[in-house]
Design an enzyme around this catalytic site. Structure first.
Site, PDB file in Angstrom:
ATOM      1  N   SER A 138     -26.258 -44.619 -30.139  1.00 40.82           N
ATOM      2  CA  SER A 138     -27.212 -44.344 -31.233  1.00 40.82           C
ATOM      3  C   SER A 138     -26.636 -44.926 -32.512  1.00 40.82           C
ATOM      4  O   SER A 138     -25.420 -45.146 -32.612  1.00 40.82           O
ATOM      5  CB  SER A 138     -27.355 -42.823 -31.384  1.00 40.82           C
ATOM      6  N   TYR A 151     -24.052 -34.073 -31.780  1.00 41.77           N
ATOM      7  CA  TYR A 151     -24.668 -35.344 -31.361  1.00 41.77           C
ATOM      8  C   TYR A 151     -23.874 -36.526 -31.914  1.00 41.77           C
ATOM      9  O   TYR A 151     -23.550 -37.472 -31.185  1.00 41.77           O
ATOM     10  CB  TYR A 151     -26.116 -35.375 -31.858  1.00 41.77           C
TER      11      TYR A 151
HETATM   12  P1  NAD Z   1     -36.189 -38.197 -24.076  1.00 43.22           P
HETATM   13  O1  NAD Z   1     -36.025 -36.771 -24.446  1.00 43.22           O
HETATM   14  O2  NAD Z   1     -37.540 -38.791 -24.004  1.00 43.22           O
HETATM   15  O3  NAD Z   1     -35.457 -38.493 -22.703  1.00 43.22           O
HETATM   16  C1  NAD Z   1     -34.234 -37.905 -22.343  1.00 43.22           C
HETATM   17  C2  NAD Z   1     -34.105 -37.939 -20.840  1.00 43.22           C
HETATM   18  O4  NAD Z   1     -32.844 -37.319 -20.499  1.00 43.22           O
HETATM   19  C3  NAD Z   1     -35.191 -37.131 -20.117  1.00 43.22           C
HETATM   20  O5  NAD Z   1     -35.573 -37.802 -18.928  1.00 43.22           O
HETATM   21  C4  NAD Z   1     -34.485 -35.835 -19.754  1.00 43.22           C
HETATM   22  O6  NAD Z   1     -34.998 -35.187 -18.611  1.00 43.22           O
HETATM   23  C5  NAD Z   1     -33.086 -36.360 -19.489  1.00 43.22           C
HETATM   24  N1  NAD Z   1     -32.099 -35.292 -19.547  1.00 43.22           N
HETATM   25  C6  NAD Z   1     -31.851 -34.443 -20.573  1.00 43.22           C
HETATM   26  N2  NAD Z   1     -30.925 -33.530 -20.193  1.00 43.22           N
HETATM   27  C7  NAD Z   1     -30.600 -33.824 -18.913  1.00 43.22           C
HETATM   28  C8  NAD Z   1     -29.723 -33.245 -17.962  1.00 43.22           C
HETATM   29  N3  NAD Z   1     -28.999 -32.148 -18.231  1.00 43.22           N
HETATM   30  N4  NAD Z   1     -29.657 -33.796 -16.743  1.00 43.22           N
HETATM   31  C9  NAD Z   1     -30.410 -34.869 -16.416  1.00 43.22           C
HETATM   32  N5  NAD Z   1     -31.248 -35.460 -17.265  1.00 43.22           N
HETATM   33  C10 NAD Z   1     -31.345 -34.932 -18.494  1.00 43.22           C
HETATM   34  O7  NAD Z   1     -35.296 -38.967 -25.159  1.00 43.22           O
HETATM   35  P2  NAD Z   1     -35.087 -40.537 -25.466  1.00 43.22           P
HETATM   36  O8  NAD Z   1     -35.407 -40.758 -26.876  1.00 43.22           O
HETATM   37  O9  NAD Z   1     -35.702 -41.382 -24.429  1.00 43.22           O
HETATM   38  O10 NAD Z   1     -33.494 -40.593 -25.363  1.00 43.22           O
HETATM   39  C11 NAD Z   1     -32.795 -41.416 -24.453  1.00 43.22           C
HETATM   40  C12 NAD Z   1     -31.427 -41.727 -25.034  1.00 43.22           C
HETATM   41  O11 NAD Z   1     -31.581 -42.491 -26.234  1.00 43.22           O
HETATM   42  C13 NAD Z   1     -30.601 -40.490 -25.422  1.00 43.22           C
HETATM   43  O12 NAD Z   1     -29.258 -40.679 -25.060  1.00 43.22           O
HETATM   44  C14 NAD Z   1     -30.743 -40.452 -26.925  1.00 43.22           C
HETATM   45  O13 NAD Z   1     -29.642 -39.804 -27.540  1.00 43.22           O
HETATM   46  C15 NAD Z   1     -30.774 -41.932 -27.236  1.00 43.22           C
HETATM   47  N6  NAD Z   1     -31.334 -42.240 -28.546  1.00 43.22           N
HETATM   48  C16 NAD Z   1     -32.637 -41.956 -28.815  1.00 43.22           C
HETATM   49  C17 NAD Z   1     -33.136 -42.250 -30.068  1.00 43.22           C
HETATM   50  C18 NAD Z   1     -34.564 -41.969 -30.435  1.00 43.22           C
HETATM   51  O14 NAD Z   1     -34.889 -42.095 -31.621  1.00 43.22           O
HETATM   52  N7  NAD Z   1     -35.426 -41.609 -29.503  1.00 43.22           N
HETATM   53  C19 NAD Z   1     -32.319 -42.827 -31.043  1.00 43.22           C
HETATM   54  C20 NAD Z   1     -31.003 -43.095 -30.721  1.00 43.22           C
HETATM   55  C21 NAD Z   1     -30.520 -42.808 -29.470  1.00 43.22           C
END
Ligand code: NAD
Length: 256
Positions: A138, A151
């Site tokens: 991130s 985080y």
């Molecule tokens: P999201 O919430 O849509 O997806 C997260 C996924 O992780 C889901 O499929 C969920 O079921 C899974 N997950 C969560 N806890 C879990 C567990 N204990 N076991 C198995 N699976 C689990 O979020 P996203 O935005 O798609 O995030 C994906 C990645 O991108 C994350 O690592 C997040 O930190 C990172 N990220 C997202 C953003 C953003 O703005 N969306 C920005 C920077 C980084």
């Protein structure tokens, strides 16, 4: 021979977008996620692209479930060529109120699961002299925001961990890199909007404009496609000397 990719958290948001890209290219996919309709989501992507797949509802909080998922994947495909550590969770709170349980869960899912999956996938990658490890960190792996102590710590940890694995993988044609997104409008961000509204006493619009996009020079959410495409690039043959680094897609946030 078809390549196999394991993507954690691939039944929602960024992980699902990444899975769809790999599916279009014909990779075997190990899907994972906690969505209750995860099996259906995975089956639909697989059917649309005529690929082989496994859906694992493995909860990354539990090392034995992670071990089972990898064993199941190796039993079916005999290798994991590409590992995308994407699953992640967030919790927003001032440090003095931050619950220990939330801290522990964020570190376990965002960082320890990344460590454990890398550890479990590494022996086959060494044997095959090929591996691509792509960790979704991130912008918060590079800079901090208040109220996100766990985080920010976990994502800084992912970047440091990835650099170490890049060094250990280099002799075996294994690369390790991070992708560092700014704000992408997925469920994790939707939840944060609510948390930030409480923490900062702001409206939804104010949180999006001031807290989230306020940090980015480009005042729009990052397209999910940009993140998925950067992962495809890091997985490609042309990226074989890119290792230990980050692709930052944050609308100019960390340039400041
Ligand atoms: P999201 O919430 O849509 O997806 C997260 C996924 O992780 C889901 O499929 C969920 O079921 C899974 N997950 C969560 N806890 C879990 C567990 N204990 N076991 C198995 N699976 C689990 O979020 P996203 O935005 O798609 O995030 C994906 C990645 O991108 C994350 O690592 C997040 O930190 C990172 N990220 C997202 C953003 C953003 O703005 N969306 C920005 C920077 C980084």
């Amino acid at each position: 021979m078809k390549k196999t990719v394991l993507i954690t958290g691939s039944t929602s948001g960024i992980g699902l977008a990444i899975a769809k890209k790999f599916a279009k290219k014909g990779y075997n996919i190990i899907f994972n996620g906690l969505e209750t309709n995860g099996a259906e989501i995975a089956a639909e992507v697989a059917q649309q692209n005529n690929i082989d797949f496994i859906f694992s509802p493995c909860n990354l909080l539990f090392p034995n479930q992670i071990e089972d998922m990898v064993s199941q994947a190796l039993a079916k495909f005999n290798k994991i060529d590409i590992l995308v550590n994407n699953a992640g969770i967030q919790f927003v709170s001032p440090i003095q109120d931050f619950p220990l349980e939330k801290w522990n869960n964020i570190i376990a899912i965002n960082l320890t699961a990344t460590f454990l999956l890398t550890k479990l996938c590494f022996p086959k990658m060494i044997e095959n002299k090929f591996g691509r490890i792509i960790n979704i960190a991130s912008a918060h792996g590079q800079v901090a925001s208040e109220f996100k102590s766990a985080y920010v710590a976990s994502k800084h940890g992912v970047i440091g961990f990835t650099k170490t694995i890049a060094l250990e993988g280099a002799p075996y044609n294994i690369t390790a890199n991070t992708v560092c997104p700014g704000y992408v409008l997925t469920p994790i961000v939707e939840n944060q909007i609510g948390d930030q509204m409480k923490a900062h006493h702001l409206s939804r619009e104010e949180v999006i404009e001031k807290i989230m996009l306020g940090k980015q020079a480009i005042k729009s959410f990052i397209p999910i496609e940009s993140i998925a495409q950067s992962v495809m690039f890091l997985a490609a043959d042309e990226a074989n000397t890119i290792t230990g680094t980050s692709i930052t897609i944050d609308g100019g946030w960390t340039a400041q």
